[in-house]
Design a protein around this motif. Structure first.
Motif, short mmCIF file in Angstrom:
data_model
loop_
_atom_site.label_atom_id
_atom_site.label_comp_id
_atom_site.label_asym_id
_atom_site.label_seq_id
_atom_site.Cartn_x
_atom_site.Cartn_y
_atom_site.Cartn_z
N GLN A 409 2.86 -9.11 -5.66
CA GLN A 409 2.60 -9.20 -7.11
C GLN A 409 1.16 -9.58 -7.39
OE1 GLN A 409 5.32 -12.28 -8.28
NE2 GLN A 409 7.06 -10.91 -8.60
N THR A 410 0.55 -10.34 -6.48
CA THR A 410 -0.72 -10.97 -6.81
C THR A 410 -1.90 -10.41 -6.03
OG1 THR A 410 -0.29 -12.68 -5.18
CG2 THR A 410 0.39 -13.15 -7.43
N SER A 411 -1.71 -9.33 -5.27
CA SER A 411 -2.84 -8.76 -4.55
C SER A 411 -2.71 -7.25 -4.53
CB SER A 411 -2.87 -9.28 -3.11
OG SER A 411 -1.84 -8.64 -2.38
N LYS A 412 -3.70 -6.61 -3.96
CA LYS A 412 -3.67 -5.15 -3.90
C LYS A 412 -3.10 -4.67 -2.58
CE LYS A 412 -8.12 -4.73 -5.06
NZ LYS A 412 -8.58 -6.03 -5.54
N LEU A 413 -2.49 -5.56 -1.82
CA LEU A 413 -1.94 -5.19 -0.51
C LEU A 413 -1.00 -4.00 -0.63
CD1 LEU A 413 -0.92 -8.61 1.02
CD2 LEU A 413 -2.62 -7.03 1.95
N LYS A 414 -1.08 -3.12 0.35
CA LYS A 414 -0.17 -1.98 0.36
C LYS A 414 1.16 -2.43 0.97
CE LYS A 414 -0.18 2.83 1.68
NZ LYS A 414 -0.66 3.72 2.73
N LEU A 415 2.24 -2.12 0.26
CA LEU A 415 3.56 -2.49 0.73
C LEU A 415 4.32 -1.22 1.11
CD1 LEU A 415 4.50 -4.98 -2.15
CD2 LEU A 415 3.31 -5.50 -0.02
N ASN A 416 5.33 -1.35 1.96
CA ASN A 416 6.17 -0.18 2.23
C ASN A 416 7.26 -0.10 1.17
OD1 ASN A 416 8.25 -1.88 2.94
ND2 ASN A 416 7.99 -1.60 5.13
N LYS A 417 8.13 0.87 1.30
CA LYS A 417 9.08 1.11 0.20
C LYS A 417 10.09 -0.03 0.04
CE LYS A 417 11.95 4.11 3.05
NZ LYS A 417 12.72 5.30 3.20
N TRP A 418 10.22 -0.87 1.05
CA TRP A 418 11.13 -2.01 0.90
C TRP A 418 10.41 -3.26 0.42
CZ3 TRP A 418 11.26 0.96 5.48
CH2 TRP A 418 12.35 1.85 5.54
N GLY A 419 9.10 -3.16 0.22
CA GLY A 419 8.34 -4.31 -0.27
C GLY A 419 7.72 -5.16 0.83
N TYR A 420 7.94 -4.75 2.09
CA TYR A 420 7.28 -5.49 3.18
C TYR A 420 5.83 -5.02 3.28
CZ TYR A 420 11.96 -6.94 4.41
OH TYR A 420 13.20 -7.49 4.37
N ILE A 421 4.99 -5.87 3.87
CA ILE A 421 3.57 -5.53 3.95
C ILE A 421 3.37 -4.47 5.03
CG2 ILE A 421 1.28 -6.44 4.51
CD1 ILE A 421 2.18 -9.10 3.29
N GLU A 422 2.60 -3.45 4.68
CA GLU A 422 2.39 -2.37 5.62
C GLU A 422 1.21 -2.74 6.54
OE1 GLU A 422 3.49 1.58 4.03
OE2 GLU A 422 1.44 2.06 4.66
N THR A 423 1.42 -2.61 7.84
CA THR A 423 0.34 -2.90 8.78
C THR A 423 0.27 -1.80 9.82
OG1 THR A 423 1.74 -4.08 10.36
CG2 THR A 423 0.73 -5.40 8.62
N GLY A 424 -0.87 -1.75 10.51
CA GLY A 424 -1.00 -0.87 11.66
C GLY A 424 -0.50 -1.57 12.91
N GLU A 425 -0.66 -0.91 14.05
CA GLU A 425 -0.29 -1.47 15.35
C GLU A 425 -0.94 -2.84 15.57
OE1 GLU A 425 1.44 -0.76 18.55
OE2 GLU A 425 2.59 -0.17 16.78
N ASP A 426 -2.20 -2.95 15.10
CA ASP A 426 -2.95 -4.18 15.31
C ASP A 426 -2.66 -5.22 14.23
OD1 ASP A 426 -4.06 -2.80 13.23
OD2 ASP A 426 -6.14 -3.02 13.89
N LEU A 427 -1.66 -4.95 13.38
CA LEU A 427 -1.22 -5.86 12.32
C LEU A 427 -2.24 -6.03 11.20
CD1 LEU A 427 0.74 -8.56 14.37
CD2 LEU A 427 1.62 -6.58 13.14
N ALA A 428 -3.22 -5.12 11.15
CA ALA A 428 -4.16 -5.13 10.03
C ALA A 428 -3.47 -4.55 8.80
CB ALA A 428 -5.39 -4.29 10.37
N THR A 429 -3.71 -5.18 7.64
CA THR A 429 -3.13 -4.67 6.41
C THR A 429 -4.11 -3.70 5.77
OG1 THR A 429 -4.15 -6.32 4.99
CG2 THR A 429 -2.06 -6.92 6.03
N SER A 430 -3.80 -3.28 4.55
CA SER A 430 -4.69 -2.34 3.86
C SER A 430 -5.97 -3.01 3.37
CB SER A 430 -3.95 -1.72 2.68
OG SER A 430 -3.53 -2.73 1.79
#
Lengths: 501, 321
Positions: A409-430
């Motif tokens: 709700q409070t950031s521009k982080l990219k979430l997946n369709k279930w609302g979890y934070i989307e990360t790459g293999e290295d756990l970096a977010t958007s």
């Protein structure tokens, strides 16, 4: 060293470890599994074959050198054993208690092919408890590298990440929303499985590394991730906020008084000490007959807590069977021993009102197992016409969690369709410099998997900041760098030196 | 072994925590000012510069008075970014709030205060709004009225009290409201009757009201929503159900909005008043009525016993302030 051990020469049975008797333990919150004494711990060590290519190390989410610490124990160098464990895991007394070892190190132990596997978890716990007793925690001299990292959440993922970054020389601040640190270790896992004192001790070890923990701080609302990077001077941020938000079934009667989530039940009891109401102000209003929906580890905790708080009858209601239950074998076994009634292949369809806004009973339906679903488990299907009334005055939901929405709700982080934070293999977010791990990425899992994710994120953050990662030196095959030279990442520009004071 | 045997259900040691409780280096959250509006209602001003900067109208905090205390959600009544303080208005009704009334004085500190929680109120494009506050809702409606005024809206304040002695912040409301209607149950000030009477009066005088914002006890908010429903005026209410963590983790604060379950702490606390199932909310607020009664009786009895040793408490109080 003596002759090489074989499966024939090692002790065939697991060493004896006392467990509190079921009749005695249901009356209090004392620990159930009491741990090895030194003699039995040493007997158990003898059961390790010290494989040259140990499967257990690969099976451990944080990669503890298991044969290494067992060898130190055989040599009676217990301190050395602790040093080896704490290299990979700062919370051995916690992990030895709560890890699902049967799916990890013990699950792949070759001794387990013919006998019971080496009790790695119990040995780890023994070392962890011994370290707390003797105050072995080492306070390394750490040369600061000038980087500041903010960690959101003081649960297993956050503290594992914090520890690795602090050891590398970063100035680390951990923010916790509740008034005590530890996350699920504090509010979720009950006293009889993980005493608060153990959590305090192991959190204290983190503070000794120079990590700052600040409670009562709800990141996202008090300040945002963007502010941490732009205004507060953090070079990187790790998000380990946990999955959090409890699921309900959306069946009629769910807002009746007496229906609550396992999270609420456990938080009231563990964090707020509702069992000691009115000495402590937080009430619980336990039912006489408590039905817990679900059969995972959280359900087992909720069941066993209700029993200890004095419920007359405690039922576990699960739509599949014991075989599909996701709980640790040991927890399920302990719950059964303690007299919890299991109702397999049963699901509620409605919660019934007593006319005064409280739970009177549930209407349940019997299930049977059909074809396997996407999880590989056979899908439970309701049996037509099998509905019946199930008498209970408290219904506790332990059917999993959804993603906590606050950071979304409070950031521009990219979430997946279930609302979890989307990360790459290295756990970096958007967001550049922002990493995430644990339940907020994967959905509800275990303490040790969250710690593994925290460590993985720490590795990525070190790489992002250009700090040498000791793992790269010692385990070049794990670094995953094409451009590694003598095991050292050519991209790194900052050397952290760690030595013991 | 480390911990077996001697543990109680509390599992707590007596040592002070080694971690920091908040942004300040000291212990807890210092109370810098207090004002008593009546024998039950009082205002506390708490030093927390970071929160004063972050707080928006409609958000709330959760406080804990001492290490055996419960987590109490309170709507933020005001904040002063220059002084770095957050204002809470508390009504002493149960054990914990009466204890606060007794213990919380300038110079003391709250054990815990976390926030600002919840989604800020949406102070939108409405040109003419009625801001309704009743009982413990009078204070939290104030920052919303002020925010609407700052956005350039025509603000009609409707505030309700039992009688004239309980009125507070009349001057503050007059500053930010174009019209202020005070309602008292006994008619000792303003118009006699409930806030709904004030709303009806305002609606009768203004045909172009865009929005009504109502904060107060659930029964009052329900009545406000019913008063505006026939006129089709958007009505926002702020719900304050029982909570534990306030971060979306326990689900204790779930409310029924248009038949679906929402968590007031992360999805709210503001909801469309016409969609809220108030009966469900009021039932859930009674969840712990036995325990609340017990705690209050036990506490009152303790206070009575302490009072029997004359003047000890008052002397201590003097020494502290």
């Amino acid at each position: 060293m003596a002759k090489k051990k074989t499966i024939r020469t090692i002790p065939q049975e697991r060493a004896f470890m006392p467990v509190e008797a079921p009749e005695a333990r249901v009356a209090n919150f004392g620990e159930v599994v009491l741990g090895f004494d030194v003699e039995n711990a040493l007997v158990e060590c003898e059961r390790c074959l010290v494989c040259p290519e140990p499967a257990c190390v690969a099976g451990c989410p944080v990669g503890i050198d298991i044969p290494g610490f067992i060898c130190k124990m055989i040599d009676k160098d217990y301190r050395g054993a602790y040093d080896i464990i704490s290299e990979a895991n700062l919370l051995p007394a916690i992990c030895g208690r709560v890890c699902p070892q049967e799916d990890q190190c013990e699950g792949v132990c070759p001794v387990g092919d013919t006998l019971e596997p080496v009790a790695v978890g119990r040995l780890e716990r023994w070392v962890g408890d011994r370290a707390i007793e003797e105050g072995w925690h080492k306070r390394p001299y750490i040369e600061p590298n000038g980087f500041r990292v903010g960690i959101i959440g003081s649960g297993p993922a956050g503290v594992a990440c914090a520890a690795d970054l602090a050891k590398a020389g970063c100035a680390v601040t951990v923010y916790e929303a509740l008034h005590e640190p530890g996350g699920v270790l504090r509010y979720g896992i009950p006293e009889f499985r993980l005493p608060n004192q153990v959590v305090d001790e192991e959190i204290g070890n983190l503070l000794d590394l120079g990590i700052e923990i600040q409670c009562n701080t709800l990141v996202g609302r008090l300040f945002t991730i963007e502010q941490m990077l732009d205004e507060m001077g953090y070079d990187a941020v790790f998000i380990g906020t946990g999955a959090g938000s409890p699921k309900f079934m959306e069946i009629p009667g769910e807002t009746l008084n007496g229906v609550l989530s396992a999270n609420e039940l456990l938080t009231r009891c563990n964090l707020m000490v509702a069992g000691s109401f009115p000495e402590y102000d937080t009430p619980l209003h336990l039912g006489r007959r408590v039905a817990v929906i679900g059969a995972g580890n959280t359900a087992m905790d909720a069941l066993r807590v209700s029993l200890r708080l004095g419920a007359e009858k405690v039922y576990c209601v699960y739509r599949r069977t014991e075989t599909e239950s996701p709980a640790r074998v040991e927890e399920l076994h302990h719950a059964q021993e303690e007299g919890i009634e299991f109702h397999w292949l049963t699901a509620p369809v409605e919660i019934l009102d007593d006319g005064d806004g409280n739970v009177r009973a549930m209407r349940c339906v019997r299930m049977e197992l059909g074809e396997p679903d996407e999880s590989g488990r056979r899908r439970p299907v309701p049996i037509e016409g099998s509905e019946f009334e199930f008498e209970t005055d408290m219904v506790v939901y332990a059917i999993g969690t959804n993603a906590n929405p606050i950071l979304g709700q409070t950031s521009k982080l990219k979430l997946n369709k279930w609302g979890y934070i989307e990360t790459g293999e290295d756990l970096a977010t958007s967001m550049a410099g922002v990493y995430a791990g644990g339940d907020i990425v994967t959905g509800a899992a275990t303490v040790i998997l969250a710690m593994g994710a925290g460590r993985r994120a720490a590795r990525s953050i070190k790489e992002y900041l250009g700090i040498r990662d000791s793992d790269v030196v010692y385990r070049p095959e794990r670094s995953g760098h094409e451009g590694a030279l003598f095991g050292v990442n050519v991209a790194e520009r900052n050397f952290a030196r760690v030595r013991l004071a | 072994m480390t911990s077996q045997g001697t543990k109680t259900a509390t599992g707590r040691g007596t040592e002070p925590p080694k971690w920091r409780m908040g942004p300040a280096s000291g212990v807890g959250f210092p109370i810098v000012d207090r004002e008593d509006f009546s024998d039950t209602t009082f205002r506390l001003e708490i030093d927390h510069p970071v929160m004063a900067k972050a707080a928006r109208p409609g958000q709330f905090v959760i406080i804990v008075t001492h290490d055996h205390g419960e987590r109490i959600p309170l709507t933020i009544a005001d904040y002063d970014r220059d002084k770095g303080t957050v204002t809470l208005v508390v009504q002493a009704v149960g054990k914990s709030t009466r204890e606060m009334q007794q213990l919380c004085r300038p110079g003391t500190a709250l054990y815990s205060m976390v926030g600002p929680m919840g989604q800020p109120s949406h102070v939108g494009e409405a040109k003419k709004v009625i801001c309704v506050g009743g009982g413990l809702g009078v204070a939290p409606i104030f920052p919303q009225a002020r925010a609407f005024k700052e956005r350039g809206a025509y603000v009609i304040g409707v505030v309700g009290f039992r009688n004239r002695d309980l009125i507070f912040w009349e001057d503050k409301f007059r500053q930010c409201c174009d019209e202020l209607i005070i309602c008292t149950d006994d008619g000792s000030a303003g118009i006699k009757g409930l806030v709904t009477k004030g709303i009806e009066q305002a609606i009768a005088q203004h045909s172009d009201i865009d929005e009504v914002v109502a904060v107060g006890p659930p029964i009052m908010m329900k009545a406000c929503a019913e008063a505006t429903r026939p006129h089709g005026i958007k009505t926002v209410v702020s719900l304050n159900p029982i909570m534990v963590d306030g971060t979306g983790m326990c689900g204790g604060c779930r409310v029924k909005i248009g038949g679906r379950i929402k968590f007031a702490c992360v999805d709210g606390p503001d909801f469309d008043g016409h969609d809220v199932d108030f009966d469900d909310l009021m039932n859930r607020l009674h969840r712990f009525k036995e325990e609340e009664q017990l705690a209050l009786e036990r506490w009152t009895e303790n206070c009575r016993r302490l009072d029997m040793e004359p003047h000890t408490t008052t002397d201590q109080d003097k020494g502290r302030s």
